[in-house]
Scaffold this motif. Structure first.
Motif, short mmCIF file in Angstrom:
data_model
loop_
_atom_site.label_atom_id
_atom_site.label_comp_id
_atom_site.label_asym_id
_atom_site.label_seq_id
_atom_site.Cartn_x
_atom_site.Cartn_y
_atom_site.Cartn_z
N SER A 193 18.93 30.06 29.59
CA SER A 193 19.13 29.23 30.79
C SER A 193 20.51 28.55 30.72
CB SER A 193 18.03 28.17 30.91
OG SER A 193 18.13 27.28 29.81
N ASN A 194 20.91 28.14 29.52
CA ASN A 194 22.24 27.54 29.37
C ASN A 194 23.34 28.57 29.62
OD1 ASN A 194 22.48 24.60 28.26
ND2 ASN A 194 20.60 25.47 27.42
N ARG A 195 23.11 29.76 29.09
CA ARG A 195 24.10 30.84 29.26
C ARG A 195 24.31 31.13 30.74
NH1 ARG A 195 22.71 35.86 30.30
NH2 ARG A 195 20.58 35.62 29.50
N ILE A 196 23.22 31.25 31.48
CA ILE A 196 23.34 31.56 32.91
C ILE A 196 24.10 30.45 33.62
CG2 ILE A 196 22.01 31.74 35.05
CD1 ILE A 196 19.93 33.34 33.40
N TYR A 197 23.79 29.22 33.26
CA TYR A 197 24.50 28.09 33.88
C TYR A 197 25.99 28.13 33.53
CZ TYR A 197 26.14 23.36 34.67
OH TYR A 197 26.88 22.28 35.08
N ASP A 198 26.28 28.29 32.24
CA ASP A 198 27.67 28.25 31.78
C ASP A 198 28.53 29.36 32.38
OD1 ASP A 198 27.22 26.02 30.24
OD2 ASP A 198 26.77 27.15 28.41
N TYR A 199 27.98 30.57 32.41
CA TYR A 199 28.79 31.70 32.92
C TYR A 199 28.94 31.65 34.43
CZ TYR A 199 29.76 33.89 28.49
OH TYR A 199 30.26 34.15 27.23
N ASN A 200 27.92 31.17 35.10
CA ASN A 200 28.09 30.96 36.54
C ASN A 200 29.25 29.99 36.79
OD1 ASN A 200 26.59 32.02 38.85
ND2 ASN A 200 24.79 31.60 37.58
N ARG A 201 29.21 28.90 36.05
CA ARG A 201 30.20 27.84 36.25
C ARG A 201 31.61 28.35 35.91
NH1 ARG A 201 30.00 23.57 31.97
NH2 ARG A 201 31.11 25.35 31.12
N VAL A 202 31.76 28.98 34.76
CA VAL A 202 33.10 29.35 34.32
C VAL A 202 33.68 30.47 35.19
CG1 VAL A 202 32.55 31.15 32.62
CG2 VAL A 202 34.54 29.68 32.28
N MET A 203 32.81 31.40 35.62
CA MET A 203 33.31 32.48 36.48
C MET A 203 33.72 31.93 37.84
SD MET A 203 33.60 35.33 34.98
CE MET A 203 33.83 36.44 36.38
N GLN A 204 32.94 30.99 38.34
CA GLN A 204 33.32 30.36 39.62
C GLN A 204 34.67 29.68 39.48
OE1 GLN A 204 30.24 27.71 40.92
NE2 GLN A 204 28.81 29.38 41.32
N GLN A 205 34.80 28.93 38.42
CA GLN A 205 36.03 28.19 38.17
C GLN A 205 37.21 29.18 38.06
OE1 GLN A 205 35.90 26.14 34.44
NE2 GLN A 205 37.01 24.35 35.22
N TYR A 206 37.00 30.23 37.30
CA TYR A 206 38.07 31.21 37.08
C TYR A 206 38.50 31.85 38.39
CZ TYR A 206 40.61 35.24 35.20
OH TYR A 206 41.57 36.18 34.92
N LEU A 207 37.53 32.37 39.12
CA LEU A 207 37.85 33.07 40.36
C LEU A 207 38.45 32.13 41.40
CD1 LEU A 207 34.72 35.39 40.56
CD2 LEU A 207 37.09 36.07 40.09
N GLU A 208 37.96 30.91 41.41
CA GLU A 208 38.50 29.93 42.37
C GLU A 208 40.00 29.73 42.11
OE1 GLU A 208 36.13 26.38 42.47
OE2 GLU A 208 37.70 25.30 43.57
N GLN A 209 40.34 29.55 40.84
CA GLN A 209 41.74 29.35 40.47
C GLN A 209 42.57 30.60 40.75
OE1 GLN A 209 43.35 26.60 39.64
NE2 GLN A 209 41.40 25.57 40.03
N GLN A 210 41.98 31.75 40.50
CA GLN A 210 42.68 33.01 40.76
C GLN A 210 42.99 33.15 42.25
OE1 GLN A 210 42.84 36.53 38.61
NE2 GLN A 210 43.95 34.82 37.68
N VAL A 211 42.01 32.83 43.06
CA VAL A 211 42.22 32.91 44.51
C VAL A 211 43.37 31.98 44.91
CG1 VAL A 211 41.23 32.32 46.75
CG2 VAL A 211 39.85 33.56 45.07
N LYS A 212 43.31 30.74 44.44
CA LYS A 212 44.38 29.77 44.76
C LYS A 212 45.73 30.35 44.35
CE LYS A 212 42.12 25.23 44.68
NZ LYS A 212 41.45 24.52 43.58
N PHE A 213 45.77 30.94 43.15
CA PHE A 213 47.01 31.48 42.60
C PHE A 213 47.60 32.55 43.54
CE2 PHE A 213 48.64 34.94 39.73
CZ PHE A 213 49.84 34.33 39.39
N TYR A 214 46.79 33.53 43.89
CA TYR A 214 47.30 34.63 44.73
C TYR A 214 47.61 34.16 46.15
CZ TYR A 214 46.26 37.91 41.00
OH TYR A 214 46.25 38.58 39.80
N GLU A 215 46.82 33.20 46.62
CA GLU A 215 47.11 32.67 47.96
C GLU A 215 48.46 31.96 47.96
OE1 GLU A 215 43.69 30.29 48.74
OE2 GLU A 215 42.74 31.79 50.03
#
Lengths: 572, 572
Positions: free
Chosen positions: A534-556
Motif C-alpha cells: 500500500s505504501n509502494r502504490i502511494y509512493d510511486y503514484n506520487r513520485v510519477m505524478q511529480q516527475y511527469l508534472e515537472q517534465q510537462v512544465k519543462f517542455y512547455e
C-alpha cells in the motif's frame, strides 16, 4: 597496458577530501594516468604533477602525438553492470541454504557477508562515487564513535556546477543485511528461529495484533497517522570547538514539541529498531554516513532530506511508530528522560525472533505449511524482482542525469552560439535592412543558450525525486532478504520437526506449537507485505505524478521560449 | 600505433557500394582494425573476416582483455576540425598573390588548386562521408561521360534507419573554384582581366544594365519573378537496358510547359553559366555527382530536391534567368531546337571576363580605384566570415543530428522500458487495487518510447532544412573567392598601369580605359553582392522560421503526450 593521454577539462570539479580526488578547472589540460578505475572515474595528473581521480564525464581527451588510442568517456557508464548482474546479490546469502522449494536462478552467483555492499552502492558508483568512496563493514565499525555525525569539513570550496548537487550524495541506504550480520543478529545464528518456535517462556511486551483487512492480513493501523518534521540543523561543537557536529530538530505532528537529535542518535534508534523488529519488519538503514556534499550546506541539506524521508517512513509504520523506543525518540521530556529511556530500550529482551511472540493474529485460522511456504516464496520473488527493476531504473536515471547535465546542454549552447555568431557576421555585411533578421537571429541564439541552462538544471527539479524515491526503495528492498530469510529458516525447522520428534529432541506437542507459530510468523509477514504494497502504490503514484508534472512544465517552457523566438522573425 | 579492439554494433548499417564500407547488424560483434580514419569513420573487421568502414557512432567498443585503451566514439566529432581551420582555404589561393591591401590572416595556410576540396566536403566528412567518398578533380574529369546521371544501383538494400536519410547525401555542392581551375577559366590565366580591361573589340551579346537602387547598385530585376518546378523523375535506359538514367521534368512557371532533362543536361547548363558569368556572378555548382542514397528512391529524391533548389536559385537571379542559354534550357521546343541552341551556346564568345563588356552602369559615376578596392576587400571579408559561420553551423548541426538519431532516443527508450518493466513487476505482486498504478505506469513507459521515436524522427522535419540551406550557402560562398579573385586581379593590373605606360606597353588612354572598366567591374560586383544579401536575408528568415516552427510543434507534442501520461495517475 595503461596509456597516458592529454585531456581537456570540460567543467570545474572540486575534489572531496580523503577521496583521492583531484580538483580541476574548466579549460585546464590534464594527463590521464589511469583509465581503468571504473565507476565513472579516471585517474589524472595536473600540470603541477598532482594526481587524483576525476569524473570521466568532466573531461575530454585528445590524442597525444595523434596515434595513441583515445579514451572512451561513455564506455564505463554504458557498460556499468546493473547491480543485480554484478555478482553481488543480497539474496544469494539465503539462496545458499535455500530449500528446493525456492526458485534460485541466481545460485551461480557469489555469496558471502559482503553482499549488501556493492548492490547498496550501485547508484553511488553509477553516479560520481568511486571505489574509495565506499566504506566496508570494517570502516563502518571504526565509525561507531563520536565522529559519526561530525561534519566533514570541506574547506573553501567553490560552488558546485549544475547537476553536481544531484550526482553526489547518491550513496543511498546500505542493504541492512550486512549490518544485521555485523550485529550477530539472532536470525542468523543456528539457534535462530527455534528460539521462538520452541520458546516456553510467556510473551513479554506490547501485543502486536494482526487483523483481516480487505487485502488480507494487516497490522492494526492507528486512527491518527503520525508524522514528523526534521528541520533547523544547528552546528554544535565539543572539545573546546575542536570537533563540530550537527543537531537536528525533530518535531512530531502529535505534540508539535521539538526534540533535538544528532545523527548518532538516529543511528542508535535504527539499531534498536533493527534489533527489535528486524526479523518481522524490514528496517531501512539510515542515509549513508559517508554522504558528503561539495560543501557543508549541501551535505547537511542532503542528509536532512534523507533523515526526513527515513523518519516519515518509520512514522507511517503502525508497529514501529507506536513502539516505546520510537515514541521515546520523538517525545522525550528531558535529558534524564532520554538517558533512562535509552537504557531501558537497550535492556529490551523481546528482540530478534522473539518479537513474533508478541504478534497475535485476531481470529485468523492456522495456516498449513504449504501455504506458509508459498506466501514466503511469492514475497521473495516479488521483492527480488522489484529490487532488479528499481536498480535498473536507477542506473538508467543516473546515465540520463549525466547526459542532461553534461553533453546535451553543451550542444544546445553551441547551437545558440552558432546562431549568434552568424548574426554578428550578417551585421558586418554593411547591407541595409539587415537589422530585423540579425535581431531575431541573435534572440534565437540566446534562446538556445537559455534552453541549455534549463536542460542542465531540470534533473534537480524532477529526476532528483524519482531517483531519491527509488533509492529509498532500493534500501528498503535490500532488507527483505534478511526478513524473509528468518521466515525461510523457520519453515526449514518446522519441516525437520518430524525428524526431531523421532530423535526425541522435541515432543509431538512441541511440533504442533512450532507449526502454529510458523503460521503466526506468516501472518506477520503477510501483514508487513500488505503494508509495503500500500505504501509502494502511494509512493510511486506520487513520485510519477511529480516527475511527469515537472517534465510537462519543462517542455512547455521550452516550446514557449521557442514560440517567442519564432515570433521575432519577420514573415514575408 | 593501431590497436585492435572488439566492439558491439549498436544500429544496423548498410554499406554503400564502392565506398569501402562494411555492412553490420545491431548486436553484431566486430573488431576495430583502424580508428585513425577520421571523418566519423573507423575501419572494422566482421566475424567473416570482411574489412570495411563503419560510422563510429554506430558501434560501441569494449576493452579486450580489459587493459586495452577503448575507443572514444565522440572524439573525432568533437575534435573534427571546422572546415576553415583544416588548412584548406578556398580564399588562400588568392591571398597568395594578395596585395597588402588585403588583410590576410590565413597566409600561413597552404595554397594550391585543391583548396576547394576539403572545405566543400566539410559537411560531408562531418556526416557519414569519409575520405574515399570525396572525388578529386581527376575523378570528376573521369565522370565527364555518359555515366554522370546513371543511377548507382544500390542492390537489395534494407530500409535505412532513423536519421540515416539525413546523415547521407550531405556531400553538398563542391566549391566551384576547383571546377573553374579545371576549365582553364580565363580569370586565372595571366592574361585574365586585361583581356577585358584592354579589349578593343566592341561588346557582343545582350547588355546587362546596373541601376542605382535603395541599397546601391542593383541588377535590372524583371517584373515577373521566374521560377520552375523539377519533378516526376522517370527512369530511362539505353544500350538495350544495360545502362539506366533518370530524366527529370522541368516546368517553368512562365510557360507551364514541361521539358525533360537528365542530370548531364543540368551539368551542361552549369558549365555554360560558369563559363559565361562565372567571373561576375558566383555560380553554385550542382548537387554532388557522388550523391548516393541508401536505396534508389532516396537517392533520386535527394538529388531532385537539390536540383530544384539549384534551379530556383538560378531562376531568382535576374541576369542568369534572362540569359539565352538558361531560357533555352527551360523552354526548348523540341530536340532539334535544343541541339541547335546547345551548339550556339557553346560557340558564345562573350565568356569569362568579357562578360563585363556587356555590363552598363546606367548614369553611375566612375569610381576611383581606392573605392573599388575597398568594396572588393569588404566583400571578401564578409563572404569569408559567412563561410566560416555557415560551416560552423553545419558542423554543430551534424553533431546534433547524430545525437538526436543515436544515443538520445536510445536513452528515452530505456527509460520507457524501465517504467514498463517496473509496472509488470508490480502487476506480479498479487496485491489488490494495483491496476490503477500499473496501467498508468505502463502508459508512461509507452509514452517515453513514443518520445524516443519522435526525437529520432525530428531532425528530418526541421534540422534537415536548416542544414540544406546552409549547405547551399556553403556551396555559393565557395564560389566567391573565384569571382572576387577576378576583381582583385583586375585591380592589380590597373595599379600596374603606370608602369605599363612607362614601359610603352600601353597608351595613356588605355590606362584611362582600364580604370573606367575596373569601375564597371566594381558596379557589377556591388550589384551581385546586393543581390546576394537580399536573397540571404530572405532565405535565412524563411529557414529559421521553418526550423523554430517545427521545434515548437515538437516540444508541444512531447508536453502534450506527457500531460496525458500524467493524467492517468490517480491523484490522492
Amino acid at each position: 597496458l595503461v596509456n597516458t593521454f592529454g585531456a581537456q577539462v570540460l567543467y570545474d570539479f572540486t575534489a572531496e577530501p580523503g577521496n583521492n580526488e583531484l580538483s580541476v578547472r574548466e579549460g585546464e589540460t590534464i594527463t590521464i594516468t589511469n583509465q581503468t578505475i571504473g565507476g565513472g572515474w579516471i585517474e589524472a595528473k595536473n600540470s603541477r604533477g598532482e594526481v587524483g581521480l576525476v569524473p570521466e564525464d568532466y573531461i575530454e581527451p585528445f590524442i597525444s602525438g595523434g596515434n595513441a588510442a583515445p579514451l572512451d568517456l561513455s564506455f564505463f557508464d554504458s557498460h556499468m553492470p546493473t547491480p543485480t548482474s554484478n555478482g553481488n546479490d543480497p539474496w544469494a546469502v539465503f539462496d545458499n541454504n535455500a530449500s528446493g522449494g525456492f526458485s534460485n536462478n541466481w545460485a551461480a552467483q557469489p555469496e558471502g557477508t559482503e553482499t549488501g555492499k556493492t548492490s547498496s552502492n550501485a547508484w553511488h558508483s553509477g553516479g560520481h562515487g568511486h571505489p574509495q568512496a565506499y566504506q566496508g563493514p570494517g570502516a563502518e565499525d571504526d565509525e561507531w564513535d563520536e565522529e559519526w555525525d561530525d561534519v566533514k569539513s570541506s574547506g573553501g570550496y567553490a560552488e558546485s556546477e549544475a547537476g553536481e548537487g544531484g550526482a553526489i550524495n547518491r550513496g543511498g541506504a546500505h542493504g541492512s543485511s550486512m549490518k544485521i550480520a555485523l550485529n550477530k543478529f539472532p536470525g542468523f545464528s543456528k539457534s535462530g528461529p527455534e528460539l521462538y518456535l520452541l520458546s516456553k517462556q510467556p510473551a513479554k511486551g506490547t501485543k502486536l495484533p494482526v487483523y483481516t483487512g480487505e487485502v488480507g492480513p494487516v497490522w492494526a493501523y492507528p486512527d491518527y497517522q503520525l508524522d514528523c518534521v526534521v528541520a533547523d540543523p544547528k552546528k554544535g561543537s565539543k572539545m573546546y570547538g575542536l570537533k563540530s557536529y550537527i543537531e537536528y530538530q525533530v518535531i512530531p505532528t502529535t505534540t508539535n514539541k521539538p526534540v533535538n537529535h544528532r545523527y548518532k542518535h538516529f543511528d542508535w534508534l535504527y539499531e534498536r529498531l533493527l534489533e527489535k523488529f528486524g526479523s518481522a519488519i524490514p528496517i531501512p538503514s539510515l542515509p549513508d554516513k559517508q554522504v558528503t556534499g561539495r560543501f557543508e550546506e549541501e551535505f547537511i541539506k542532503m542528509r536532512m532530506e534523507r533523515l526526513q524521508g527515513w523518519m516519515s517512513r518509520m512514522c507511517r509504520h503502525p508497529v514501529i511508530s507506536s513502539s516505546e523506543v520510537f515514541q521515546l525518540f520523538l517525545s522525550y521530556k528531558d535529558e534524564k528522560d532520554w538517558k533512562m529511556g535509552k537504557r531501558k530500550a537497550e535492556k529490551d529482551e523481546t528482540v530478534g525472533v522473539m518479537v513474533f511472540s508478541t504478534i497475535e493474529p485476531e481470529g485468523l485460522p492456522d495456516l498449513d505449511m504449504i501455504e506458509v511456504e508459498q506466501k514466503c516464496e511469492q514475497f521473495n520473488r516479488f521483492t527480488r524482482a522489484m529490487d532488479d527493476g528499481v536498480k535498473d531504473l536507477l542506473t538508467i536515471g543516473n546515465e540520463h542525469w549525466k547526459r542532461c547535465t553534461g553533453p546535451l546542454p553543451k550542444e544546445y549552447q553551441r547551437i545558440g552560439k552558432a546562431f549568434q555568431n552568424l548574426s554578428s557576421v550578417f551585421i558586418s555585411s554593411g547591407y541595409e535592412g539587415e537589422a530585423a533578421l540579425t535581431d531575431a537571429l541573435t534572440a534565437a541564439g540566446k534562446t538556445y543558450e537559455e534552453i541549455a541552462q534549463m536542460v542542465a538544471e531540470q534533473p534537480k527539479k524532477d529526476l532528483h525525486f524519482l531517483m531519491e524515491t527509488n533509492n529509498e526503495y532500493k534500501g528498503l528492498l535490500g532488507c527483505f532478504p534478511d526478513t524473509i530469510g528468518v521466515h525461510k529458516a523457520a519453515i526449514e525447522k518446522v519441516k525437520e520437526a518430524d525428524k526431531l520428534v523421532a530423535a526425541g529432541k522435541i515432543t509431538p506437542s512441541d511440533k504442533i506449537t512450532m507449526s502454529k507459530r510458523a503460521s503466526i510468523m506468516s501472518y506477520s509477514l503477510q501483514a508487513e507485505m500488505n503494508h509495503f504494497h500500500s505504501n509502494r502504490i502511494y509512493d510511486y503514484n506520487r513520485v510519477m505524478q511529480q516527475y511527469l508534472e515537472q517534465q510537462v512544465k519543462f517542455y512547455e517552457m521550452i516550446a514557449e521560449k521557442l514560440r517567442h523566438a519564432h515570433s521575432q522573425f519577420t514573415t514575408m
